[in-house]
Scaffold this motif. Sequence first.
Motif, PDB file in Angstrom:
ATOM      1  N   VAL A 288       0.834  -1.204   0.000  1.00 56.26           N
ATOM      2  CA  VAL A 288       0.000   0.000   0.000  1.00 56.26           C
ATOM      3  C   VAL A 288       0.866   1.251   0.000  1.00 56.26           C
ATOM      4  N   GLY A 289       1.941   1.239   0.800  1.00 59.92           N
ATOM      5  CA  GLY A 289       2.836   2.391   0.853  1.00 59.92           C
ATOM      6  C   GLY A 289       3.461   2.688  -0.492  1.00 59.92           C
ATOM      7  N   MET A 290       3.963   1.655  -1.180  1.00 63.81           N
ATOM      8  CA  MET A 290       4.557   1.860  -2.492  1.00 63.81           C
ATOM      9  C   MET A 290       3.497   2.304  -3.504  1.00 63.81           C
ATOM     10  N   GLY A 291       2.290   1.728  -3.384  1.00 63.29           N
ATOM     11  CA  GLY A 291       1.214   2.124  -4.294  1.00 63.29           C
ATOM     12  C   GLY A 291       0.831   3.583  -4.139  1.00 63.29           C
ATOM     13  N   LEU A 292       0.787   4.050  -2.893  1.00 62.37           N
ATOM     14  CA  LEU A 292       0.459   5.447  -2.650  1.00 62.37           C
ATOM     15  C   LEU A 292       1.538   6.374  -3.201  1.00 62.37           C
ATOM     16  N   PHE A 293       2.789   5.977  -3.063  1.00 63.31           N
ATOM     17  CA  PHE A 293       3.868   6.759  -3.655  1.00 63.31           C
ATOM     18  C   PHE A 293       3.683   6.879  -5.160  1.00 63.31           C
ATOM     19  N   MET A 294       3.370   5.765  -5.816  1.00 64.05           N
ATOM     20  CA  MET A 294       3.158   5.788  -7.264  1.00 64.05           C
ATOM     21  C   MET A 294       1.963   6.676  -7.626  1.00 64.05           C
ATOM     22  N   MET A 295       0.891   6.600  -6.838  1.00 59.87           N
ATOM     23  CA  MET A 295      -0.267   7.472  -7.081  1.00 59.87           C
ATOM     24  C   MET A 295       0.132   8.938  -6.933  1.00 59.87           C
ATOM     25  N   GLY A 296       0.988   9.233  -5.973  1.00 61.50           N
ATOM     26  CA  GLY A 296       1.454  10.603  -5.788  1.00 61.50           C
ATOM     27  C   GLY A 296       2.197  11.123  -7.002  1.00 61.50           C
ATOM     28  N   PHE A 297       3.066  10.302  -7.591  1.00 61.91           N
ATOM     29  CA  PHE A 297       3.805  10.717  -8.779  1.00 61.91           C
ATOM     30  C   PHE A 297       2.871  10.950  -9.963  1.00 61.91           C
ATOM     31  N   VAL A 298       1.896  10.046 -10.129  1.00 60.40           N
ATOM     32  CA  VAL A 298       0.922  10.210 -11.214  1.00 60.40           C
ATOM     33  C   VAL A 298       0.092  11.475 -10.994  1.00 60.40           C
ATOM     34  N   ALA A 299      -0.342  11.707  -9.750  1.00 60.76           N
ATOM     35  CA  ALA A 299      -1.140  12.886  -9.441  1.00 60.76           C
ATOM     36  C   ALA A 299      -0.354  14.172  -9.661  1.00 60.76           C
ATOM     37  N   GLU A 300       0.944  14.149  -9.385  1.00 56.89           N
ATOM     38  CA  GLU A 300       1.782  15.319  -9.650  1.00 56.89           C
ATOM     39  C   GLU A 300       1.760  15.663 -11.133  1.00 56.89           C
ATOM     40  N   GLY A 301       1.853  14.628 -11.972  1.00 61.17           N
ATOM     41  CA  GLY A 301       1.809  14.863 -13.414  1.00 61.17           C
ATOM     42  C   GLY A 301       0.463  15.431 -13.848  1.00 61.17           C
ATOM     43  N   LEU A 302      -0.631  14.894 -13.296  1.00 67.33           N
ATOM     44  CA  LEU A 302      -1.959  15.391 -13.632  1.00 67.33           C
ATOM     45  C   LEU A 302      -2.150  16.824 -13.145  1.00 67.33           C
ATOM     46  N   THR A 303      -1.605  17.135 -11.971  1.00 68.88           N
ATOM     47  CA  THR A 303      -1.711  18.487 -11.437  1.00 68.88           C
ATOM     48  C   THR A 303      -0.969  19.483 -12.316  1.00 68.88           C
ATOM     49  N   ALA A 304       0.219  19.092 -12.772  1.00 69.15           N
ATOM     50  CA  ALA A 304       0.984  19.959 -13.673  1.00 69.15           C
ATOM     51  C   ALA A 304       0.209  20.210 -14.973  1.00 69.15           C
ATOM     52  N   LEU A 305      -0.426  19.152 -15.490  1.00 67.29           N
ATOM     53  CA  LEU A 305      -1.223  19.293 -16.702  1.00 67.29           C
ATOM     54  C   LEU A 305      -2.419  20.206 -16.466  1.00 67.29           C
ATOM     55  N   ARG A 306      -3.080  20.033 -15.316  1.00 67.05           N
ATOM     56  CA  ARG A 306      -4.237  20.866 -14.973  1.00 67.05           C
ATOM     57  C   ARG A 306      -3.841  22.330 -14.869  1.00 67.05           C
ATOM     58  N   GLU A 307      -2.707  22.612 -14.236  1.00 72.76           N
ATOM     59  CA  GLU A 307      -2.257  23.989 -14.093  1.00 72.76           C
ATOM     60  C   GLU A 307      -1.886  24.594 -15.436  1.00 72.76           C
ATOM     61  N   GLU A 308      -1.310  23.784 -16.313  1.00 75.22           N
ATOM     62  CA  GLU A 308      -0.961  24.280 -17.643  1.00 75.22           C
ATOM     63  C   GLU A 308      -2.219  24.632 -18.437  1.00 75.22           C
ATOM     64  N   ILE A 309      -3.250  23.765 -18.352  1.00 74.39           N
ATOM     65  CA  ILE A 309      -4.514  24.033 -19.043  1.00 74.39           C
ATOM     66  C   ILE A 309      -5.177  25.284 -18.474  1.00 74.39           C
ATOM     67  N   SER A 310      -5.148  25.425 -17.150  1.00 76.43           N
ATOM     68  CA  SER A 310      -5.727  26.598 -16.513  1.00 76.43           C
ATOM     69  C   SER A 310      -5.009  27.863 -16.944  1.00 76.43           C
ATOM     70  N   ASP A 311      -3.683  27.798 -17.043  1.00 77.32           N
ATOM     71  CA  ASP A 311      -2.911  28.949 -17.487  1.00 77.32           C
ATOM     72  C   ASP A 311      -3.243  29.309 -18.932  1.00 77.32           C
ATOM     73  N   MET A 312      -3.393  28.305 -19.783  1.00 71.78           N
ATOM     74  CA  MET A 312      -3.757  28.556 -21.178  1.00 71.78           C
ATOM     75  C   MET A 312      -5.143  29.181 -21.272  1.00 71.78           C
ATOM     76  N   ARG A 313      -6.092  28.701 -20.445  1.00 69.38           N
ATOM     77  CA  ARG A 313      -7.441  29.254 -20.440  1.00 69.38           C
ATOM     78  C   ARG A 313      -7.419  30.719 -20.034  1.00 69.38           C
ATOM     79  N   ASN A 314      -6.634  31.056 -19.005  1.00 72.72           N
ATOM     80  CA  ASN A 314      -6.545  32.439 -18.556  1.00 72.72           C
ATOM     81  C   ASN A 314      -5.953  33.339 -19.629  1.00 72.72           C
TER      82      ASN A 314
END
Length: 330
Positions: A288-314
């Motif tokens: 579970v600990g390793m899985g959560l770490f992997m989810m964190g890395f994936v979520a970081e990538g999604l967050t970066a993508l979300r912020e980039e889209i938000s910046d483009m929208r603005n």
Amino acid sequence: MAVEEQHDLLDSARDRMLVSTIVPALNEEGNIDEFCRLYADMLKTAPFEGELVFVDDGSTDGTVEKIRQAVQQYSFIKYASHQRNRGLTAALETGFSIASGEIFVFYPADLQYLPEDIPVLVKPVAEGADLCAGWKQGKYKKRLVSNVYNWVSRRIFNLKVHDLNSVKAFRREVVENIFLRRDWHRYLVVLAADEGYRVEEVKVPLYDRQWGKSKFGGIGRVMVGLLDMLAVKFQITFLRKPLLFFGLVGSLCFLAGLLVGLAAIYLRFVVGEGYRPLLYLVILLMGVGMGLFMMGFVAEGLTALREEISDMRNKVQAALSKTNKTPRED
């Protein structure tokens, strides 16, 4: 403060400031005529130009017909209609899309808030605030539930605003830069403050409903509100840096697995007693600990993508706004 003083502060902006009052309506046919009359009276002395934007949210009575009749009588009214009930957030977004004002005001159609108080809400925004929240004053049902809900919200979101679920006035850009999920209209103040917008508050009187029934209530709505509160908190806190959340929880799980593993080794080689379920628990916790770490890395990538889209929208919205303000030559 006297009404004359309040108006003097805004008179210089009279020719250039348009205020759009967005009024979602669901089965409010008995309130439409009176609302329009009171709004027209308010505009006679208001220190701004105004438009009234009704959004019928799938009413099954004569609300739409009443609004259409009002359009024939008053030149300041716009309206839109949903074929089915889509909820208050969707109704507000429809109103935002057809409104022309620089400042938006959210007002319900039930006349528990009177149009005469709209200038009180608009004043702080005209003076520099980005959003002004109304703090309802008076006796009303579900006061205890409302007070508890707002008290918890203030603690969770670190806000000084006393009332999240009242009328509001805000600049157009606030809702242009904020994404509202279903039922998240009640957290507009929270999301605006999180984006760095300046939030003010004024007291607004609340009156008894004279016609129709409230569309809000029930334990189900309370539960939805609490779950939405947690979802908003998670979004504005942990989704900004998801690895911080997932990494912390993952580390705790991994550490717990390590400690359980050491205990299992001690029991096996020192005490001489093997305990197989501990081995399974070690595998579970570390997995579970390793899985959560992997989810964190994936979520970081999604967050970066979300912020980039938000910046483009603005940037797109800023470009469109600049284009609309540029004089055109025939």
